[in-house]
Design a protein around this motif. Sequence first.
Motif, PDB file in Angstrom:
ATOM      1  N   ILE A 291       0.841  -1.198   0.000  1.00  0.00           N
ATOM      2  CA  ILE A 291       0.000   0.000   0.000  1.00  0.00           C
ATOM      3  C   ILE A 291       0.876   1.248   0.000  1.00  0.00           C
ATOM      4  CG2 ILE A 291      -1.743   1.283   1.280  1.00  0.00           C
ATOM      5  CD1 ILE A 291      -2.693  -1.441   2.391  1.00  0.00           C
TER       6      ILE A 291
ATOM      7  N   TYR B 287      -3.773   6.635  -1.882  1.00  0.00           N
ATOM      8  CA  TYR B 287      -4.544   5.650  -2.657  1.00  0.00           C
ATOM      9  C   TYR B 287      -6.005   6.044  -2.665  1.00  0.00           C
ATOM     10  CZ  TYR B 287      -5.383   3.897   2.096  1.00  0.00           C
ATOM     11  OH  TYR B 287      -5.699   3.802   3.432  1.00  0.00           O
TER      12      TYR B 287
ATOM     13  N   ARG C  44      -6.907   1.304  -5.466  1.00  0.00           N
ATOM     14  CA  ARG C  44      -5.918   1.722  -6.460  1.00  0.00           C
ATOM     15  C   ARG C  44      -4.879   2.590  -5.779  1.00  0.00           C
ATOM     16  NH1 ARG C  44      -7.572   4.792 -11.961  1.00  0.00           N
ATOM     17  NH2 ARG C  44      -8.677   2.816 -12.263  1.00  0.00           N
ATOM     18  N   ASN C  45      -3.625   2.144  -5.828  1.00  0.00           N
ATOM     19  CA  ASN C  45      -2.532   2.986  -5.348  1.00  0.00           C
ATOM     20  C   ASN C  45      -2.408   4.202  -6.263  1.00  0.00           C
ATOM     21  OD1 ASN C  45      -1.229   1.847  -2.977  1.00  0.00           O
ATOM     22  ND2 ASN C  45      -0.642   0.135  -4.278  1.00  0.00           N
ATOM     23  N   TRP C  46      -2.050   5.314  -5.675  1.00  0.00           N
ATOM     24  CA  TRP C  46      -1.823   6.540  -6.459  1.00  0.00           C
ATOM     25  C   TRP C  46      -0.337   6.810  -6.542  1.00  0.00           C
ATOM     26  CZ3 TRP C  46       0.341  11.391  -6.062  1.00  0.00           C
ATOM     27  CH2 TRP C  46      -0.052  12.313  -7.050  1.00  0.00           C
TER      28      TRP C  46
END
Length: 117
Positions: A28, A32, A98-100
């Motif tokens: 993580i 996100y 969704r990871n940013w």
Amino acid sequence: QVQLVESGGGLVQPGGSLRLSCAASGSIFSAYTMGWYRQAPGKQRELVATITTFGSTNNADSVKGRFTISRDNAKNTVYLQMNSLKPEDTAVYYCNFRNWPTSYDYWGQGTQVTVSS
């Protein structure tokens, strides 16, 4: 890899409430987006609500005023409080992560929400 564990689905009467939870673990990033999508039988999967680590939310028009998305960044967990449920809310609800700034989506296994009298 990111793992998602969902909980909280079930059967509820019209007008009732349910709370969904989704906990993320694994790789993580510090920023996100997490949220919920749903898919009813014979229909495409659709956005319900999403929230970023910065607190920005995006909600489907069909749930505005009834559903509230929130998150606990320390626990990497997102919640969906669903009030005033309608039969048309019946669907399998999927947690999304969704990871940013990536564009890869992770999905939970889905939890069934049934609104029926």
